[in-house]
Design a protein around this motif. Structure first.
Motif, PDB file in Angstrom:
ATOM      1  N   TYR A 202       0.849  -1.186   0.000  1.00 22.78           N
ATOM      2  CA  TYR A 202       0.000   0.000   0.000  1.00 22.78           C
ATOM      3  C   TYR A 202       0.890   1.242   0.000  1.00 22.78           C
ATOM      4  O   TYR A 202       1.994   1.237   0.554  1.00 22.78           O
ATOM      5  CB  TYR A 202      -0.893   0.013   1.236  1.00 22.78           C
ATOM      6  N   ARG A 207      -4.757   0.876   4.864  1.00 20.68           N
ATOM      7  CA  ARG A 207      -5.316   0.270   3.649  1.00 20.68           C
ATOM      8  C   ARG A 207      -6.403   1.162   3.062  1.00 20.68           C
ATOM      9  O   ARG A 207      -7.556   0.782   2.906  1.00 20.68           O
ATOM     10  CB  ARG A 207      -5.859  -1.125   3.989  1.00 20.68           C
ATOM     11  N   ASN A 211      -3.709  -1.082  -3.844  1.00 24.62           N
ATOM     12  CA  ASN A 211      -2.480  -1.790  -4.198  1.00 24.62           C
ATOM     13  C   ASN A 211      -2.872  -2.927  -5.143  1.00 24.62           C
ATOM     14  O   ASN A 211      -4.013  -3.012  -5.606  1.00 24.62           O
ATOM     15  CB  ASN A 211      -1.765  -2.302  -2.945  1.00 24.62           C
ATOM     16  N   LEU A 264      -9.644  -2.843   1.367  1.00 29.52           N
ATOM     17  CA  LEU A 264      -9.638  -1.410   1.057  1.00 29.52           C
ATOM     18  C   LEU A 264     -10.751  -0.736   1.840  1.00 29.52           C
ATOM     19  O   LEU A 264     -11.875  -1.246   1.924  1.00 29.52           O
ATOM     20  CB  LEU A 264      -9.837  -1.159  -0.437  1.00 29.52           C
TER      21      LEU A 264
END
Length: 457
Positions: A202, A207, A211, A264
């Motif tokens: 990341y 997060r 990524n 995420l």
């Protein structure tokens, strides 16, 4: 398409206003930034792409506000009810939406504003003479991911929509709709490109930006929607096997900021602030002025399902009991933020893989993934043994695992062909054409190339 969507970069790069300093520390500019200057420095380039996430958090479809998908799609489907005096939301609940509904326009306009920003990033990064190749790849990969992610929601809601890939004002102002099948193809192309460009790590300590694994998780979802079962299994497995993500056995920890199952999430923007979802869904008295979970939905949980106890709050009051979605439990500041709005989490990947396994008749593998979800919910292993039973079992687990999360239930009903069956049973005003929302009337007035209007409106 509304001409005000296409603003210059300085208007979009509002990170010093909306709180992107939470992602990266940048001093307030003492003078206006010019477009080339933004992409000659990694700090300002990072801030530019962080601002897209911030716009999504504040105004986007996944923001968790009353005007975002977690509410609108849940009231439109069979998850939530709404009885307060808000005519715009009532149109969603009663299935009487008109193209002039004031909540339709932001779904369209704000998403295209964010898409325009992704294209600014791509063009600015490509023309930069000082960013390194590694920096360019990462920023471009994020922009491709975001562009695909945003178009995903548009095509699911509206069907044929423009797939915008440039910042050409004149062309965008008269752009035509792209057939839905081609939109899906372009989404896949953008994601596969993003996958090649993004690193495993990341870009921040949290997060909250994409990524490579985020792209894989989204590809797994897209492949599932498109019926590409083997590809869905491959991508979901790559995420599930990634040691960066670990299964959370305690349901009460699933939606906490530090959950190891989060792939995420959206940063709340200001330290100590929590999710808009919590503020939107939680109420303490009834009848509520907010959307509330349908009693039929709540009653459909299996006896002993721990998700019913952990993720639903019962409120007494006149005409009650009333039920609120309680996945996010914080409504105010907590010193240190405890909850972020989660966009991708590990449980969905197991459900994606279970469904794809069922479609290719890998019975044992499908059962294993379904039971991963059920055992955490303190339920016995599935009794499904045929393909049809397994697909029904997956649909059931998706319903109770992913409720009030960014439109999952509504999109599931649509993609599996169950929307008409389910909605006809509960919605007196339901028409089959309502599987799509209307294109905002204001957009059609500004750009006749968006005609015709979706059927039924």
């Amino acid at each position: 398409m509304k001409t005000t969507i296409f603003k210059n970069l300085l208007a979009i790069l509002s990170f010093w206003v909306v709180g992107c300093e939470s992602y990266i520390e940048v001093e307030t500019p003492q003078s206006q930034l010019t477009t080339p200057a933004v992409f000659e420095d990694i700090v300002t380039a990072d801030a530019a792409i962080s601002d897209i996430y911030a716009h999504m958090r504040e105004l986007g479809m996944v923001s968790g506000t009353l005007g975002a998908l977690s509410v609108l799609s849940s009231t439109y489907a069979d998850e939530m009810q709404f009885t307060a005096a808000n005519m715009e939301i009532l149109q969603f609940y009663n299935h009487t939406i008109v193209p002039s509904n004031s909540l339709i326009t932001p779904l369209w306009k704000n998403t295209y504003t964010e898409i325009y920003a992704t294209n600014l990033i791509l063009e600015g990064v490509a023309s930069s003479t000082t960013l390194t190749t590694e920096q360019k790849d990462r920023l471009s990969g994020e922009a491709y991911f975001l562009r695909a992610y945003l178009h995903f929601y548009l095509v699911n809601l509206f069907g044929d929509v423009p797939y915008v890939t440039s910042t050409n004002y004149s062309a965008n102002a008269v752009i035509s709709k792209t057939p839905a099948e081609q939109v899906w193809q372009k989404i896949t192309v953008d994601l596969l490109l993003a996958e090649t460009l993004l690193p495993e790590a990341y870009p921040t300590s949290e997060r909250v930006r994409a990524n490579k694994a985020v792209v894989k998780a989204f590809l797994a979802r897209v492949f599932l929607y498109r019926g590409e079962w083997d590809n869905a299994i491959t991508k979901a497995t790559e995420v599930i096997d990634n040691p960066a993500y670990t299964w959370v056995t305690n349901l009460s920890s699933e939606f906490l900021r530090q959950s190891t199952a989060t792939i995420l999430a959206l940063h709340p923007g200001t330290p100590g602030v929590n999710t808009k979802d919590g503020r939107t869904f939680i109420f303490s008295s009834g009848p509520p002025s907010k959307p509330f979970l349908s009693p039929l939905f709540v009653a459909a949980f299996e006896t002993g399902d721990a998700r019913r106890a952990q993720w639903i709050r019962t409120v007494t009051g006149t005409g009650g009991p009333w039920y609120s979605s309680y996945k996010y439990k914080k409504t105010g500041p907590t010193g240190t933020s405890e909850e972020y709005t989660i966009l991708f989490r590990l449980a969905e990947q197991h459900l994606i893989r279970a469904e794809a396994y069922a479609h290719i008749n890998n019975i044992v593998a499908a059962q294993t993934d379904i039971n991963k979800i059920r055992l955490r919910a303190e339920l016995p292993p599935t009794t499904a043994v045929t393909q049809e039973e397994l697909l029904e079992a997956v649909a059931k687990e998706r319903r109770f695992e992913l409720f009030t999360e960014q439109g999952h239930r509504w999109f599931d009903l649509k993609r599996t062909g169950k929307a008409n069956e389910v909605m006809n049973a509960i919605a007196p005003n339901w028409e089959s054409t309502q599987v799509l929302l209307p294109i905002p009337a204001s957009e059609l007035l500004l750009n006749s190339n968006l005609l015709p209007q979706n059927p039924g409106y």
